[in-house]
Design a protein around this motif. Structure first.
Motif, PDB file in Angstrom:
ATOM      1  N   SER A 158       0.824  -1.210   0.000  1.00 63.81           N
ATOM      2  CA  SER A 158       0.000   0.000   0.000  1.00 63.81           C
ATOM      3  C   SER A 158       0.856   1.258   0.000  1.00 63.81           C
ATOM      4  CB  SER A 158      -0.929  -0.019   1.214  1.00 63.81           C
ATOM      5  OG  SER A 158      -1.747  -1.177   1.152  1.00 63.81           O
ATOM      6  N   SER A 208      -4.847   1.139   2.975  1.00 64.04           N
ATOM      7  CA  SER A 208      -4.602  -0.128   3.662  1.00 64.04           C
ATOM      8  C   SER A 208      -5.679  -1.122   3.263  1.00 64.04           C
ATOM      9  CB  SER A 208      -4.623   0.080   5.186  1.00 64.04           C
ATOM     10  OG  SER A 208      -4.518  -1.168   5.840  1.00 64.04           O
ATOM     11  N   GLY A 270      -1.638  -7.436  -1.716  1.00 63.64           N
ATOM     12  CA  GLY A 270      -1.038  -6.128  -1.439  1.00 63.64           C
ATOM     13  C   GLY A 270       0.065  -5.774  -2.426  1.00 63.64           C
TER      14      GLY A 270
HETATM   15  O1  F6P Z   1       3.671  -7.172   5.162  1.00 59.09           O
HETATM   16  C1  F6P Z   1       2.478  -7.856   5.136  1.00 59.09           C
HETATM   17  C2  F6P Z   1       1.410  -7.114   4.400  1.00 59.09           C
HETATM   18  O2  F6P Z   1       0.235  -7.821   4.583  1.00 59.09           O
HETATM   19  C3  F6P Z   1       1.710  -6.924   2.913  1.00 59.09           C
HETATM   20  O3  F6P Z   1       1.454  -8.038   2.171  1.00 59.09           O
HETATM   21  C4  F6P Z   1       0.846  -5.760   2.611  1.00 59.09           C
HETATM   22  O4  F6P Z   1       1.200  -5.187   1.385  1.00 59.09           O
HETATM   23  C5  F6P Z   1       1.133  -4.885   3.804  1.00 59.09           C
HETATM   24  O5  F6P Z   1       1.220  -5.793   4.881  1.00 59.09           O
HETATM   25  C6  F6P Z   1       0.135  -3.815   4.083  1.00 59.09           C
HETATM   26  O6  F6P Z   1      -1.141  -4.328   4.336  1.00 59.09           O
HETATM   27  P1  F6P Z   1      -2.424  -3.419   4.323  1.00 59.09           P
HETATM   28  O7  F6P Z   1      -2.595  -2.861   2.952  1.00 59.09           O
HETATM   29  O8  F6P Z   1      -3.561  -4.309   4.725  1.00 59.09           O
HETATM   30  O9  F6P Z   1      -2.221  -2.302   5.311  1.00 59.09           O
END
Ligand code: F6P
Length: 541
Positions: A158, A208, A270
């Motif tokens: 993100s 997120s 993500g």
């Molecule tokens: O690091 C783990 C993770 O789940 C990634 O795969 C993801 O890109 C990142 O955290 C952020 O997650 P979110 O977009 O749910 O905040």
């Protein structure tokens, strides 16, 4: 349970092992000398990307055997299952459909039976309308001032995608606006990103997928305090915060109007989410039209990956070549070396893409693997890396396959800079491939003791990847190239490239320690952690 043959027991694997042994003593010097067409023959081109893989430790037979490995392990069937929307992310029971995000409106093969797919263009339209309102000044902050600063709050997928692509496409961006990306839970990241910004002119995008990630939610809470400290009215939040998420409940709980939320779906991982609403900050920077060109570039590479035969398929070729070194030459790493300053965040982006996807040690059915999977990805933009770590690539004891990436046209034609940059790129791949023999060194070096120090063995493999110009389209094609390279490797290795359970334990333990710090909980700690925590708490001031 599937009943596929274990990878090392496939006929293709055995053939590659025997072949690798038979290549001992071969050198790229000899391979090029024996075939003057090698440098034009071992190439492939698609979606505006030219790949020269001739400087790899391969013969025609190697390539045929690698193709056979992809065939025997069912890479094409798995690719087709992904495009069709099957739940190939088996540990989370999800489809993997980032490719649908860039399918054009009305595209015949859109897998519309998967929930959410038919909403993709609606979300893109909503993003475009919002981006136009902000860019034109129609969207006003709470005090009536137009937005001049956009701060993306996100981490991992993100953050890395929009941050990398914003850097890459700066020449296409609104230079009169400020774009910042805050990811780290270290408050210094937020403090430095906002210290010169006026809250009245600042828009936060809380990005997120889950809307529960501790780093992002901590930054979002701090951003809300920072805004309210100046604007002193909770109503102001609506004009200064929007959300990108799959979790409407948490977005509303945070206080963001869900009308100002841009959604996506659980089938977008993500690290594969740049072309979803996660790209909103980028769209604000470069505008909806350029964002559309980026999607076109992704789609062009997707189509190539979906339709081209393995032997001409750029992502499959890159994947198979990487695997050749990881599994048959003991390589532990993969360097990615972009010779373009605008690509200075590409390697960090690819680290998540590759290492979070293929950092696995069990297969899709949970069986322990007896071969290596994803490599350690590292790199720096050229020429900076040349003056830092290339020594080890040239003369160290390890084999480090490298991807060199360059653009034929520069965005900044200053003096001789671009020719020098590209001369360096080509010089490096030549030096790595052909080296300098002891005889050649002896012809120049009078001190015989220095000869071994100055010898370059060569025979160090590289790919050269060229685009004409770093346009939004070219960037899209380049990223999709790496997405599908990672897919290809994961498919051969028989792993699930789309989960990331390995990041969970650290998150849980950090939350537990946070409660220990605040005195809310006690935990039975090992002696090392206990002493470190005690030292921290007694000295933190
Ligand atoms: O690091 C783990 C993770 O789940 C990634 O795969 C993801 O890109 C990142 O955290 C952020 O997650 P979110 O977009 O749910 O905040």
């Amino acid at each position: 349970m599937t009943s596929t043959t274990p990878l090392r027991q496939t006929a293709a694997w055995a053939a590659l092992e025997a072949h690798q042994a038979s290549l001992a003593g071969q050198h790229l010097r000899g391979l090029f000398a024996a075939d003057p067409t090698r440098g034009t023959r071992l190439t492939a081109e698609a979606a505006g990307i030219y790949l020269d893989y001739s400087k790899n430790l391969v013969t025609d037979e190697t390539m045929a055997l690698l193709v056979a490995l992809a065939e025997e392990t069912g890479v094409e069937a798995r690719r087709d299952a992904m495009f069709a929307g099957e739940a190939i992310n088996n540990t989370e029971g999800r489809a993997v459909l980032h490719t649908a995000l860039r399918m054009p409106r009305g595209y015949a093969s859109l897998p519309t039976r998967v929930a959410g797919v038919s909403e993709i263009h609606g979300v893109l339209d909503k993003m475009a309308a919002f981006a136009e309102r902000v860019r034109s000044g129609e969207w006003k902050g709470y005090t009536g001032k137009p937005i001049r600063n956009v701060v993306n709050l996100g981490i991992g997928g993100s953050d890395l995608g929009p941050a990398m692509a914003y850097e890459a496409l700066r020449p296409y961006s609104r230079r009169d606006m400020v774009f910042r990306f805050v990811s780290n839970v270290d408050g210094s990241d937020f403090a430095e990103a906002t210290r010169d910004l006026d809250p009245e002119e600042t828009l936060f995008i809380v990005a997120s997928k889950t809307f529960t990630t501790i780093e992002t939610m901590t930054n979002a809470n701090t951003a809300r305090d920072w805004l309210l400290e100046k604007l002193c009215d909770k109503i102001a939040i609506a004009a200064h915060f929007v959300a990108v998420s799959t979790n409407a409940v948490e977005v509303a709980r945070f206080g963001i109007d869900t009308d100002n939320m841009f959604g996506f779906w659980d089938w977008v991982g993500g690290r594969y989410s740049l072309t979803s609403a996660i790209g909103l900050s980028l769209m604000l920077a470069i505008g909806p039209d350029h964002f559309g060109e980026l999607l076109d570039g992704f789609h062009a590479m997707d189509e190539h990956f979906r339709t081209a035969p393995i032997a001409e398929n750029l992502p499959m070729l890159l994947g198979l070549l990487g695997l050749w070194y990881s599994n048959f030459h003991g390589a532990e790493t993969q360097a990615v070396l972009p010779y373009d300053q605008y690509l200075n965040k590409l390697t960090a982006y690819l680290q998540q893409l590759d290492m979070e996807s293929n950092g696995k040690s069990v297969d899709r059915d949970g069986r322990r693997l007896d071969y290596n999977t994803g490599p350690v990805v590292f790199g720096q933009p050229g020429t900076n890396g040349q003056h830092a770590f290339y020594q080890l690539i040239h003369q160290g004891t390890r084999l480090i396959p490298c991807d060199f990436i360059g653009c034929c046209q520069t965005q900044n034609p200053l003096n001789v800079h671009h020719d020098l940059l590209m001369a360096n790129l080509f010089a490096q791949t030549r030096a790595l491939a052909f080296g300098k023999t002891a005889e050649e060194v002896a012809g120049e070096e009078k001190d015989a003791e220095l000869v071994p120090h100055r010898v370059f063995e060569g025979n160090r493999p590289t790919n050269t990847i060229l685009v004409d110009r770093l346009t939004p389209q070219a960037l899209g094609a380049l990223i999709a190239l790496y997405e599908h390279k990672v897919f290809t490797q994961g498919a051969v290795w028989g792993i699930n490239s789309f989960d990331q359970w390995g990041v969970q334990l650290g998150k849980v333990l950090a939350t537990e320690l946070g409660e220990v710090f605040s005195g809310k909980a006690k935990a039975a700690l090992d002696s090392s952690t206990e002493a470190l925590v005690a030292r921290y708490l007694s000295r933190k001031g």
